[in-house]
Design a protein around this motif. Structure first.
Motif, PDB file in Angstrom:
ATOM      1  N   GLU A   1      39.361  39.955  50.116  1.00 32.08           N
ATOM      2  CA  GLU A   1      40.328  38.883  49.876  1.00 32.08           C
ATOM      3  C   GLU A   1      39.790  37.517  50.289  1.00 32.08           C
ATOM      4  N   GLY A   2      38.863  37.488  51.257  1.00 35.99           N
ATOM      5  CA  GLY A   2      38.342  36.221  51.748  1.00 35.99           C
ATOM      6  C   GLY A   2      37.163  35.676  50.964  1.00 35.99           C
ATOM      7  N   TYR A   3      36.785  36.316  49.889  1.00 37.31           N
ATOM      8  CA  TYR A   3      35.665  35.829  49.084  1.00 37.31           C
ATOM      9  C   TYR A   3      36.024  34.475  48.443  1.00 37.31           C
ATOM     10  N   ASN A   4      35.017  33.797  47.963  1.00 33.18           N
ATOM     11  CA  ASN A   4      35.200  32.511  47.306  1.00 33.18           C
ATOM     12  C   ASN A   4      35.590  32.730  45.839  1.00 33.18           C
ATOM     13  N   TRP A   5      36.792  33.242  45.634  1.00 31.07           N
ATOM     14  CA  TRP A   5      37.243  33.529  44.281  1.00 31.07           C
ATOM     15  C   TRP A   5      37.436  32.241  43.475  1.00 31.07           C
ATOM     16  N   ALA A   6      37.806  31.159  44.153  1.00 33.06           N
ATOM     17  CA  ALA A   6      37.968  29.889  43.450  1.00 33.06           C
ATOM     18  C   ALA A   6      36.638  29.426  42.868  1.00 33.06           C
ATOM     19  N   GLY A   7      35.557  29.614  43.620  1.00 34.15           N
ATOM     20  CA  GLY A   7      34.243  29.251  43.111  1.00 34.15           C
ATOM     21  C   GLY A   7      33.826  30.108  41.933  1.00 34.15           C
ATOM     22  N   LEU A   8      34.130  31.405  42.007  1.00 32.14           N
ATOM     23  CA  LEU A   8      33.824  32.292  40.887  1.00 32.14           C
ATOM     24  C   LEU A   8      34.597  31.871  39.642  1.00 32.14           C
ATOM     25  N   LYS A   9      35.866  31.497  39.836  1.00 28.66           N
ATOM     26  CA  LYS A   9      36.657  31.076  38.677  1.00 28.66           C
ATOM     27  C   LYS A   9      36.106  29.786  38.085  1.00 28.66           C
TER      28      LYS A   9
ATOM     29  N   ASN B   1      40.462  47.809  43.210  1.00 28.47           N
ATOM     30  CA  ASN B   1      40.558  46.705  44.159  1.00 28.47           C
ATOM     31  C   ASN B   1      39.802  45.483  43.634  1.00 28.47           C
ATOM     32  N   LEU B   2      38.577  45.705  43.104  1.00 25.59           N
ATOM     33  CA  LEU B   2      37.763  44.593  42.627  1.00 25.59           C
ATOM     34  C   LEU B   2      38.410  43.907  41.429  1.00 25.59           C
ATOM     35  N   ILE B   3      38.784  44.677  40.410  1.00 24.96           N
ATOM     36  CA  ILE B   3      39.363  44.025  39.233  1.00 24.96           C
ATOM     37  C   ILE B   3      40.749  43.456  39.555  1.00 24.96           C
ATOM     38  N   GLY B   4      41.439  44.071  40.546  1.00 27.05           N
ATOM     39  CA  GLY B   4      42.712  43.508  40.980  1.00 27.05           C
ATOM     40  C   GLY B   4      42.532  42.128  41.585  1.00 27.05           C
ATOM     41  N   LEU B   5      41.467  41.955  42.354  1.00 25.03           N
ATOM     42  CA  LEU B   5      41.177  40.651  42.938  1.00 25.03           C
ATOM     43  C   LEU B   5      40.784  39.641  41.861  1.00 25.03           C
TER      44      LEU B   5
ATOM     45  N   ASP C   1      41.809  39.733  38.742  1.00 22.82           N
ATOM     46  CA  ASP C   1      43.059  39.421  38.044  1.00 22.82           C
ATOM     47  C   ASP C   1      43.934  38.477  38.857  1.00 22.82           C
ATOM     48  N   ALA C   2      44.054  38.779  40.148  1.00 20.20           N
ATOM     49  CA  ALA C   2      44.931  37.985  41.004  1.00 20.20           C
ATOM     50  C   ALA C   2      44.479  36.536  41.105  1.00 20.20           C
ATOM     51  N   ASN C   3      43.183  36.321  40.932  1.00 21.34           N
ATOM     52  CA  ASN C   3      42.642  34.969  41.038  1.00 21.34           C
ATOM     53  C   ASN C   3      42.402  34.316  39.683  1.00 21.34           C
ATOM     54  N   GLY C   4      42.937  34.945  38.635  1.00 20.18           N
ATOM     55  CA  GLY C   4      42.891  34.343  37.309  1.00 20.18           C
ATOM     56  C   GLY C   4      41.505  34.261  36.712  1.00 20.18           C
ATOM     57  N   ILE C   5      40.624  35.222  37.075  1.00 18.69           N
ATOM     58  CA  ILE C   5      39.242  35.203  36.594  1.00 18.69           C
ATOM     59  C   ILE C   5      39.111  36.165  35.416  1.00 18.69           C
ATOM     60  N   ASN C   6      38.658  35.657  34.298  1.00 18.49           N
ATOM     61  CA  ASN C   6      38.424  36.506  33.139  1.00 18.49           C
ATOM     62  C   ASN C   6      37.090  37.231  33.302  1.00 18.49           C
ATOM     63  N   TYR C   7      37.012  38.454  32.809  1.00 21.46           N
ATOM     64  CA  TYR C   7      35.818  39.275  32.981  1.00 21.46           C
ATOM     65  C   TYR C   7      35.784  40.341  31.899  1.00 21.46           C
ATOM     66  N   GLN C   8      34.630  40.925  31.716  1.00 24.62           N
ATOM     67  CA  GLN C   8      34.474  42.131  30.906  1.00 24.62           C
ATOM     68  C   GLN C   8      34.419  43.331  31.840  1.00 24.62           C
ATOM     69  N   THR C   9      34.895  44.468  31.358  1.00 19.61           N
ATOM     70  CA  THR C   9      34.730  45.680  32.155  1.00 19.61           C
ATOM     71  C   THR C   9      34.506  46.874  31.241  1.00 19.61           C
ATOM     72  N   LYS C  10      33.729  47.813  31.732  1.00 16.40           N
ATOM     73  CA  LYS C  10      33.512  49.090  31.052  1.00 16.40           C
ATOM     74  C   LYS C  10      33.754  50.180  32.082  1.00 16.40           C
ATOM     75  N   LEU C  11      34.866  50.880  31.950  1.00 15.17           N
ATOM     76  CA  LEU C  11      35.197  51.984  32.842  1.00 15.17           C
ATOM     77  C   LEU C  11      34.999  53.284  32.079  1.00 15.17           C
ATOM     78  N   TYR C  12      33.998  54.057  32.495  1.00 17.04           N
ATOM     79  CA  TYR C  12      33.735  55.334  31.844  1.00 17.04           C
ATOM     80  C   TYR C  12      34.709  56.374  32.394  1.00 17.04           C
ATOM     81  N   PRO C  13      35.365  57.126  31.534  1.00 16.73           N
ATOM     82  CA  PRO C  13      36.354  58.105  32.015  1.00 16.73           C
ATOM     83  C   PRO C  13      35.708  59.272  32.744  1.00 16.73           C
ATOM     84  N   SER C  14      36.532  60.014  33.469  1.00 17.32           N
ATOM     85  CA  SER C  14      36.053  61.180  34.203  1.00 17.32           C
ATOM     86  C   SER C  14      35.319  62.136  33.276  1.00 17.32           C
TER      87      SER C  14
END
Length: 411
Positions: free
Chosen positions: A329-337, A362-366, A368-381
């Motif tokens: 939670e304490g990361y520089n999310w504003a800088g990333l955005k 947790n990572l993608i939730g952070l 999302d919470a900080n309004g950062i757009n991203y790509q993701t590839k989640l491979y299923p089980s």
């Protein structure tokens, strides 16, 4: 009579032909599927045909196991597989330690995939050759019928030529006095070119640390997190780039990681990057950062610590904070955005046993919470099986479209 006799020979596989009712039908395979963790379209050569007995399967250099899924042409037929798969009888640091004793390969369900897992060596020496493992599939049927043997010659790529282009290992010492080893690749004609080149900084995982006894060239051998960019550079002028592959002594990030702080090794890697940016022919608007597992976490922390440096962040099996206890939670999310909004790609496996699914959420939730757009590839089980789903980066880096996307981005 000769014509009739000839017809009998042609049709001998048919029970009804030429008095063949007394002939016991020979067993055959009806199908033979192959799967690797690259999920990159690997196929048998030639294409499977029940009457063809010998095949080759070519796989990339970071494949450690191939799942064979043979199906007999009759439910009463039985299949078995033999290969030289002695597990654990090799060293990733000492040459010529493989034991190549033929063993039966058990039929098992591996992460939901039923088949025969044929293991490929991870020994130090095996990465310096075109490693070959031959599996024999035996099909047995009714008493009196001769068994049918099919062979699959699995050929793993030898990346030694591209690894050699990274040159001998070097040492860099940070302003704080921390020394790290590294290898660096320069594209073709770099010395005489007037071009400004993109730069890729690739951070390895826990298995290639110097503290684990690994020589620095295992950063290039065991995964393609650095060499894949050099291969693109060698084959396509549009993808030419300088590639830096540093080796951590212990970790890229401080163990506590309360607010996302680089460790002395991580700081040294960033200073090494800055040294290259200051002395080489580089395009500062096209500096790309990538990492896997421990290096995925390290790349994320480096990016949020210095977001203005990078044009894209490509991380595989990463986490924020602690690998399985949340945080970040304490990361520089504003800088990333501000600097990397829409320039982040996160690759993960749902059943990763090491960086478990809640860490991904947790990572993608952070993000999302900080309004950062991203790509993701989640491979299923049950997508991956060798060595585990944590090795999701094998498919992550094999994805040509993902690498093209990285190189399309500029600051």
């Amino acid at each position: 009579m000769k014509i009739v006799h000839g017809l009998c020979l042609v049709a001998i596989a048919s029970i009804a032909a030429c008095g063949g009712s007394d002939v016991v039908a020979a067993p055959r395979l009806a199908s033979l599927n192959v799967v690797t963790s690259a999920h990159n379209g690997e196929q048998l050569e030639p294409a499977f045909d029940p009457n063809v007995r010998n095949y080759t399967l070519r796989v990339q250099s970071d494949i450690y196991g191939v799942l064979l899924q043979p199906t007999a042409n009759d439910a009463v037929k039985q299949t078995s597989v033999t290969a030289a798969i002695t597990a654990g009888a090799y060293s990733t640091t000492v040459a010529n330690t493989d034991v190549a004793a033929p063993e039966a390969v058990p039929l098992a369900e591996t992460l939901g995939n039923t088949g025969y897992m044929v293991k490929l060596s991870q020994s130090y020496a095996a990465f310096d050759v075109e490693h070959v493992q031959t599996a024999t599939i035996k099909v047995t049927g009714d008493a009196g019928a001769e068994a049918a043997n099919y062979t699959v010659r699995i050929v793993r790529d030898n990346d030694s030529a591209v690894r050699a282009k990274f040159g001998a290992g070097k040492t860099f010492t940070s302003t704080a006095g921390t020394s790290i080893n590294y290898h660096i690749y320069y594209p073709p004609n770099y010395a005489t070119s007037s071009k400004a080149y993109p730069v890729v900084l690739a951070l390895h995982g826990v298995g290639q640390r110097a503290a684990g006894g690994q020589p620095s060239d295992m950063v290039l051998k065991r995964t393609k997190q650095a060499t894949i960019w050099a291969q693109d550079s060698e084959s396509n002028p549009a993808k030419e780039a300088i590639v830096i592959a540093p080796q951590a002594n212990t970790a890229w990030v401080n163990a506590a990681d309360p607010a996302g702080a680089l460790s002395p090794d991580g700081q040294a890697a960033y200073e090494l990057l800055q040294s290259v940016l200051g002395t080489e022919k580089v395009d500062r608007g096209r500096v790309y950062l990538s990492g896997l597992s421990l290096g995925g976490n390290g790349a994320l922390v480096m990016a949020e610590s210095h977001p203005e440096t990078f044009a894209a962040l490509f991380i595989n099996a990463p986490w924020a904070g602690s690998p399985n206890a949340g945080g970040g939670e304490g990361y520089n999310w504003a800088g990333l955005k501000q600097h990397l909004n829409g320039r982040i790609r996160v690759v993960a496996a749902e059943d990763d046993p090491d960086v478990r699914h809640p860490a991904y959420l947790n990572l993608i939730g952070l993000l999302d919470a900080n309004g950062i757009n991203y790509q993701t590839k989640l491979y299923p089980s049950k997508t991956f099986f060798s060595p585990t789903a944590h090795f999701v980066w094998i498919a992550g880096y094999a994805d040509q479209a993902a690498r093209n996307w990285v190189f399309s981005l500029k600051r």
